[in-house]
Design a protein around this motif. Sequence first.
Motif, PDB file in Angstrom:
ATOM      1  N   VAL A 115       5.763   5.557   7.012  1.00 12.27           N
ATOM      2  CA  VAL A 115       5.077   5.301   8.062  1.00 12.27           C
ATOM      3  C   VAL A 115       4.968   3.722   8.341  1.00 12.27           C
ATOM      4  CG1 VAL A 115       2.541   5.297   9.108  1.00 12.27           C
ATOM      5  CG2 VAL A 115       3.039   7.075   7.399  1.00 12.27           C
ATOM      6  N   SER A 116       5.376   3.433   9.671  1.00 15.07           N
ATOM      7  CA  SER A 116       5.587   2.210  10.211  1.00 15.07           C
ATOM      8  C   SER A 116       4.203   1.588  10.597  1.00 15.07           C
ATOM      9  CB  SER A 116       6.597   2.125  11.452  1.00 15.07           C
ATOM     10  OG  SER A 116       5.622   2.335  12.585  1.00 15.07           O
ATOM     11  N   THR A 117       4.248   0.123  10.402  1.00 16.69           N
ATOM     12  CA  THR A 117       3.044  -0.816  10.920  1.00 16.69           C
ATOM     13  C   THR A 117       3.232  -1.196  12.352  1.00 16.69           C
ATOM     14  OG1 THR A 117       3.918  -2.709   9.757  1.00 16.69           O
ATOM     15  CG2 THR A 117       2.473  -1.154   8.592  1.00 16.69           C
ATOM     16  N   PHE A 118       4.229  -0.407  13.100  1.00 15.93           N
ATOM     17  CA  PHE A 118       4.638  -1.001  14.377  1.00 15.93           C
ATOM     18  C   PHE A 118       3.146  -1.215  15.501  1.00 15.93           C
ATOM     19  CE2 PHE A 118       5.622  -0.131  18.977  1.00 15.93           C
ATOM     20  CZ  PHE A 118       6.546  -0.916  19.308  1.00 15.93           C
ATOM     21  N   GLY A 119       2.462  -0.181  15.165  1.00 15.99           N
ATOM     22  CA  GLY A 119       1.040  -0.187  16.101  1.00 15.99           C
ATOM     23  C   GLY A 119       0.066  -0.794  15.329  1.00 15.99           C
ATOM     24  N   ALA A 120      -0.137  -0.682  13.851  1.00 14.50           N
ATOM     25  CA  ALA A 120      -1.305  -1.252  13.198  1.00 14.50           C
ATOM     26  C   ALA A 120      -1.078  -0.929  11.709  1.00 14.50           C
ATOM     27  CB  ALA A 120      -2.604  -0.764  13.597  1.00 14.50           C
ATOM     28  N   GLU A 121      -1.428  -2.007  10.848  1.00 14.00           N
ATOM     29  CA  GLU A 121      -1.369  -1.661   9.320  1.00 14.00           C
ATOM     30  C   GLU A 121      -2.264  -0.570   9.005  1.00 14.00           C
ATOM     31  OE1 GLU A 121      -1.227  -4.942   7.097  1.00 14.00           O
ATOM     32  OE2 GLU A 121       0.115  -6.198   7.992  1.00 14.00           O
ATOM     33  N   GLU A 122      -3.338  -0.412   9.662  1.00 14.85           N
ATOM     34  CA  GLU A 122      -4.213   0.717   9.131  1.00 14.85           C
ATOM     35  C   GLU A 122      -3.678   1.984   9.381  1.00 14.85           C
ATOM     36  OE1 GLU A 122      -6.678  -3.036  10.204  1.00 14.85           O
ATOM     37  OE2 GLU A 122      -4.847  -1.958  11.065  1.00 14.85           O
ATOM     38  N   VAL A 123      -2.537   2.303  10.163  1.00 11.56           N
ATOM     39  CA  VAL A 123      -2.170   3.546  10.544  1.00 11.56           C
ATOM     40  C   VAL A 123      -1.434   3.950   9.228  1.00 11.56           C
ATOM     41  CG1 VAL A 123      -0.471   4.826  11.779  1.00 11.56           C
ATOM     42  CG2 VAL A 123      -1.858   3.231  13.002  1.00 11.56           C
ATOM     43  N   GLN A 124      -0.404   2.657   8.612  1.00 10.87           N
ATOM     44  CA  GLN A 124       0.281   2.911   7.476  1.00 10.87           C
ATOM     45  C   GLN A 124      -0.437   3.419   6.221  1.00 10.87           C
ATOM     46  OE1 GLN A 124       2.141  -0.368   5.295  1.00 10.87           O
ATOM     47  NE2 GLN A 124       4.292   0.667   5.917  1.00 10.87           N
ATOM     48  N   ALA A 129      -2.111   7.322   2.110  1.00  7.02           N
ATOM     49  CA  ALA A 129      -2.911   8.301   1.359  1.00  7.02           C
ATOM     50  C   ALA A 129      -2.885   9.501   1.650  1.00  7.02           C
ATOM     51  CB  ALA A 129      -4.341   7.773   1.559  1.00  7.02           C
ATOM     52  N   ARG A 130      -2.766  10.100   2.923  1.00  6.68           N
ATOM     53  CA  ARG A 130      -2.482  11.207   3.484  1.00  6.68           C
ATOM     54  C   ARG A 130      -1.221  12.153   2.971  1.00  6.68           C
ATOM     55  NH1 ARG A 130      -4.474  16.199   3.718  1.00  6.68           N
ATOM     56  NH2 ARG A 130      -4.297  17.435   5.672  1.00  6.68           N
ATOM     57  N   THR A 131      -0.293  11.257   2.868  1.00  2.00           N
ATOM     58  CA  THR A 131       1.261  11.648   2.381  1.00  2.00           C
ATOM     59  C   THR A 131       1.210  12.053   1.000  1.00  2.00           C
ATOM     60  OG1 THR A 131       2.305  10.669   4.342  1.00  2.00           O
ATOM     61  CG2 THR A 131       3.600  11.037   2.182  1.00  2.00           C
ATOM     62  N   HIS A 173       9.629  -2.038  10.745  1.00  2.00           N
ATOM     63  CA  HIS A 173       8.078  -2.137  10.226  1.00  2.00           C
ATOM     64  C   HIS A 173       7.719  -1.044   9.209  1.00  2.00           C
ATOM     65  CE1 HIS A 173       7.246  -5.254  13.592  1.00  2.00           C
ATOM     66  NE2 HIS A 173       8.188  -4.604  14.408  1.00  2.00           N
ATOM     67  N   MET A 174       8.909  -0.576   8.333  1.00  5.41           N
ATOM     68  CA  MET A 174       8.318   0.505   7.381  1.00  5.41           C
ATOM     69  C   MET A 174       8.067   0.111   6.251  1.00  5.41           C
ATOM     70  SD  MET A 174       8.959   3.155   9.649  1.00  5.41           S
ATOM     71  CE  MET A 174       8.822   4.361   8.421  1.00  5.41           C
ATOM     72  N   GLY A 175       8.258  -1.245   5.975  1.00  9.28           N
ATOM     73  CA  GLY A 175       7.859  -1.789   4.556  1.00  9.28           C
ATOM     74  C   GLY A 175       6.333  -1.991   4.298  1.00  9.28           C
ATOM     75  N   LEU A 176       6.273  -1.859   2.941  1.00  8.37           N
ATOM     76  CA  LEU A 176       4.937  -2.342   2.214  1.00  8.37           C
ATOM     77  C   LEU A 176       4.928  -3.528   2.246  1.00  8.37           C
ATOM     78  CD1 LEU A 176       4.944   0.312  -0.538  1.00  8.37           C
ATOM     79  CD2 LEU A 176       3.528   0.591   1.246  1.00  8.37           C
ATOM     80  N   GLU A 189      -2.986   0.623  -1.963  1.00  6.55           N
ATOM     81  CA  GLU A 189      -3.023   2.209  -1.962  1.00  6.55           C
ATOM     82  C   GLU A 189      -1.554   2.813  -2.712  1.00  6.55           C
ATOM     83  OE1 GLU A 189      -4.538   5.770  -1.535  1.00  6.55           O
ATOM     84  OE2 GLU A 189      -5.589   4.051  -0.944  1.00  6.55           O
ATOM     85  N   PHE A 190      -0.696   2.012  -2.292  1.00  5.31           N
ATOM     86  CA  PHE A 190       0.686   2.810  -2.813  1.00  5.31           C
ATOM     87  C   PHE A 190       0.487   2.663  -4.242  1.00  5.31           C
ATOM     88  CE2 PHE A 190       4.811   2.334  -4.615  1.00  5.31           C
ATOM     89  CZ  PHE A 190       5.573   3.234  -4.097  1.00  5.31           C
ATOM     90  N   ALA A 191       0.009   1.471  -5.081  1.00  4.68           N
ATOM     91  CA  ALA A 191       0.024   1.298  -6.448  1.00  4.68           C
ATOM     92  C   ALA A 191      -0.828   2.295  -6.973  1.00  4.68           C
ATOM     93  CB  ALA A 191      -0.561  -0.063  -6.781  1.00  4.68           C
TER      94      ALA A 191
END
Length: 301
Positions: A115-124, A129-131, A173-176, A189-191
């Motif tokens: 998920v990119s953070t292009f729009g907002a980091e909250e989206v990622q 978490a949902r993924t 913008h796909m990175g953590l 969250e990833f961890a």
Amino acid sequence: MIEAVMLWNEPNNKSHWDPEVDPEWVRFGEMARAAGLAIRAENPTLTRVLGGISPIDPLFIGRMAAAGVLDAVDAVAVHGFPLDWNLWQIHEWPEKIAEIRAVTDLPVWVSEVGVSTFGAEEVQLWGLARTAELLVGRAPRIHWYSLYDLPREWEATTRHREAEGSSYYRHFHMGLLRQDGTPKLAMEEFAKHTPALGLCQWFHYQDHRLDAAVDWMKRLGVTHLRTGLSWADSFRPDALAWFDRQMEALVDFQVTVTFCFTPEHRGIAPHHSSAPVDFREYADFCAAMVRRYAPGGAGPA
């Protein structure tokens, strides 16, 4: 160290395989089948994975079965980015995997999801978490794309580039981690989901991020990594020295290494997405890399 090899990347996406050169994937089928057999001859225990498809298309997997490709691999893989590029919703992940399972008995890996953070980091943050909720336990390997943002001075691997509009810029913008190496909101969250979630991180030729990436992956508890060794890069000066450095740095991880990208001077068209003039040259490259980095019975038990 190397648990699997992946034959190409997104073969049904024209950013990685030119449909004008090979509109029916006949040449791709010959190439992939030859590479799978060559790898098996070098190391019969190494898992061979058909390059992750994007879009997720059961008809393409059926085409590969008819071409004999699925007889030369041990798993297939899919890529999905429903919050950025795909025309389906994130909640449909289980159905998308089921579509592929309906046409093959081979294991289905998710070798890129992000998920990119292009729009907002909250989206990622929400999307990660949902993924994890949707995919953990449904696929034997899940590789989150990616650890680092793509540096803005580089180009994304796509045939469309800026013509894609905002879709193109989402690639960056796909990175953590941001380009400067600072973490985004989704890092913690990833961890929580490692080692069930692995990472997909491409390292470019002489990539300055390699050592820092290794440090981050160890801190995050990552055990499975997908990366690539570029056939095109193998013709660069000191290519083997770079490949050796990259693979040595990743020795503590279970690596899926992707063999991809046609050298321009060996393609029917002068582009990394072109079918090669001689598909056996790709098979020879795959065999040589396995012989160098995963010889004999060095694969997983």
